[in-house]
Scaffold this active site. Structure first.
Site, PDB file in Angstrom:
ATOM      1  N   GLY A  12      43.006  46.343  57.543  1.00 37.58           N
ATOM      2  CA  GLY A  12      43.319  45.839  56.206  1.00 37.58           C
ATOM      3  C   GLY A  12      42.403  46.511  55.200  1.00 37.58           C
ATOM      4  O   GLY A  12      41.804  47.550  55.481  1.00 37.58           O
ATOM      5  N   GLU A 171      52.883  35.056  42.007  1.00 35.56           N
ATOM      6  CA  GLU A 171      53.286  36.470  41.900  1.00 35.56           C
ATOM      7  C   GLU A 171      54.656  36.686  42.548  1.00 35.56           C
ATOM      8  O   GLU A 171      55.471  37.476  42.058  1.00 35.56           O
ATOM      9  CB  GLU A 171      52.223  37.379  42.529  1.00 35.56           C
ATOM     10  CG  GLU A 171      50.925  37.396  41.722  1.00 35.56           C
ATOM     11  CD  GLU A 171      50.015  38.565  42.051  1.00 35.56           C
ATOM     12  OE1 GLU A 171      49.833  38.872  43.234  1.00 35.56           O
ATOM     13  OE2 GLU A 171      49.480  39.173  41.098  1.00 35.56           O
TER      14      GLU A 171
END
Lengths: 406, 406
Positions: A12, A171
């Site tokens: 990540g 979002e």
């Protein structure tokens, strides 16, 4: 032959940044670096709400690891981590078996937390990985395609319910309301039939965010059709409805499109390995190490870093993971080559929430508030800065967001 | 005020061609023409295998009725036909209620025939309409997207089983094997894991077609990965498998992607209205009328036209429907304005089966056999000729297939 074995678990934001920093500073004579990841790609978790809504393609949000990591310097193992054994200083992998480490970087990221609410695991979709995001996109498309194939029209196919009004939920709402008109065109559906709901336990979404920004975000989303249900609590998600409680009453919304964006937790492997002590996270030392384990660094969503001024932990963002990678890389090099270890000092530059491609809101370093297109520009600058740091100008050009006035 | 009321039911190949021919030859003073259709678009049913596989978008295969039919000359009713009442000379519609006719054109097309095989209605997908084709495309995409989201990998998500080796089945196979590599790339799936099967009751596919062409078609498809199971009979389709019998043994294939392309029948309304006499179709008079009903013309998949030389009915193709429209339009004009009715004389120009975008096989008027790219060119010429007939050069340019050497 006493080269240090450095093992990084997870590619990540944190794991990738540590790997790329180490490959610049350490030669194969200094240490043997191994990066372990389930997939051969890294993805930008902060773009997954767009993948989930279908406003960008998943390939825009992922980067092949080989395009950024130098495999001559860092050995890459595509494998799944099953367990960390701190006693034998080894990691158990699904295919490769057991690998040993001298220095370990735990960068295993987050997973959804369901808080035991029934039905989430079976019926809700999450914005967690490339796979879950692509599935969410396909799932809604499938229900829209099915709508006109049924004699008895089922509104549950068209209602979209997002549980959770944090960053991810908000979002995603911004993207999906922008996508709905396009979906309606594609599947011959009257846009008036589609409803998008948000259910959140707080009086507003984006709890803890500046009230003016919250109001801006909610107005923007409401004007595009989002229906907010605040001060409400999810009771259960079923295959064809969401059941919640508000003002002491039990209510339900027919939906086959339930999105769970209300909670994340550190990868459960951290807790199972005996490292996680605080809500499954590792309450790291100033040098970003697991307490009592001088050979284990923890980064990103697996690490808990306290904001002593605020009295709360820093929220687990990409920004802080990227900053942590600098400290961790420095400290690993110090352990390998000798030198002083340093303490992590976060430097929060601001926070911006996108509200679809053309709108957003946020707050920057100097306390200035951003609204509308200025916020979207700032968001894209943040995204582009990360790409530049991770893979240089080449990666920025390949994957950057340049339609900043679009 | 004794203007004839002409009602055309259905905007498939037959209905659309009759409507466009009549609007050229009859003025609003001669007759009142009404076209009834469920949707506001006409679609090319012979392209639906491409829509179903996702190799073309549905909008390529459909034409807005208003773009071809002159609504000043033909009244358009978007409505669903529920029943035809020949006694009162009226048609019952879902929304409009009842409308009367003096002359009726039954152009209601086909629907899948399941032959009572259990599970087809519940679990199989058909290539029948824009809606079912789009759903089939979405369904396979959804299963591919789901594959990587399950810990226990399920081959049923990736196996595709097509029941029936007629034209639709074979043409769909040609498209889907071309699409599989693209799907695998989109959903991160190893192409070696995807299997495409065809189950058919005959010794080969395309029963009745020239043996050389059949062999060509099967070799072409096999080379691209299709596994043919011939002389086999479907017993049942379940949610996660297809069960069939071959050589006296019961076998099964795990699949969630069952496509039923083995049988069609005339729209059931024809039979329910007492018009259909032969396997649900109307065994029409030489003038294309329903026997005993001089005011009802029947066209396309609802009409049975005997090939007396062969001793079989002509297969229900777009080609024959388009030819029938000439006779029917002529005969309607004769009824309205006076004149001789004519008998229908089919003139089969050839038959071409596509095998994906780049391959095909067929036989043309003079008996010549076509293979490979020559067949694909012929197929596209046939498609383009229809567009030209239906809507002139404007429609041809808008919707034609011009990448004929692609």
């Amino acid at each position: 032959m006493n080269k240090k074995k450095i093992v990084i678990l997870g590619a990540g934001y944190g794991g990738m940044m540590v790997a790329t920093k180490l490959q610049k500073k350490l030669s194969p004579n200094d240490a043997e670096i191994t990066l372990v990841n389930k997939h051969d790609y890294h993805y930008q978790a902060t773009w997954l709400h767009e993948v989930s809504a279908g406003t960008i393609h998943q390939d825009r949000a992922r980067i092949r690891i080989k395009d950024v990591v130098n495999f001559n310097k860092v050995k890459f193992l595509q494998d799944t981590v099953l367990a960390i054994d701190t006693e034998s200083k080894s990691v158990k992998l699904q295919n490769t078996g057991r690998i040993e480490y001298d220095i370990l970087v735990v960068a295993l990221g987050f997973q959804p937390a369901t808080f035991g609410i029934p039905g989430i695991e079976e019926h809700a979709f999450t914005i967690s990985t490339i796979n879950t995001s692509r599935l969410l996109r396909e799932h809604i498309e499938y229900n829209f395609a099915m709508y006109n194939n049924e004699v008895e029209k089922n509104p549950a196919r068209l209602n979209i319910v997002v549980g959770g009004g944090g960053f991810t939920g908000v979002e995603y709402l911004g993207e999906i309301v922008n996508k709905v008109p396009e979906l309606c065109k594609e599947y011959d559906i009257d846009p008036a039939l589609v409803r998008v709901f948000n259910i959140d336990g707080s009086p507003t979404v984006l709890k803890g965010f500046d009230p003016q920004l919250v109001e801006y975000a909610m107005s923007s989303l409401e004007s595009r059709g989002v229906e907010f249900i605040n001060n409400a609590h999810l009771i259960e998600i079923k295959a064809d409805k969401v059941i919640y409680e508000k003002d002491g009453e039990t209510k339900e919304i027919p939906t086959m499109n339930a999105v769970w964006a209300a909670g994340v937790r550190a990868n459960v492997i951290v807790e199972e390995s005996g490292l996680g002590t605080n809500r499954g996270k590792v309450d790291v030392t100033p040098e970003m190490r697991a307490p009592g384990h001088d050979d284990i660094f923890v980064i990103g969503d697996c690490a808990l870093v306290m904001d002593h001024k605020a009295g709360f932990p820093y929220p687990p963002t990409a920004q802080i993971a990227i900053q942590e990678s600098g400290t961790i890389a420095h400290n690993i090099i110090a352990l390998v080559k000798g030198g002083e270890l340093e303490a992590f000092k976060p430097n929060i530059l601001g926070t911006v929430a996108s509200l679809g491609h053309k709108d957003g809101t946020g707050i920057v370093l100097d306390g200035r508030k951003l609204f509308g297109w200025k916020a979207t520009v700032m968001k894209k600058i943040i995204d582009n800065r990360y790409l530049l740091k991770l893979g240089g100008i080449g990666l920025l050009i390949k994957k950057g967001k340049f339609n900043i006035f679009g």
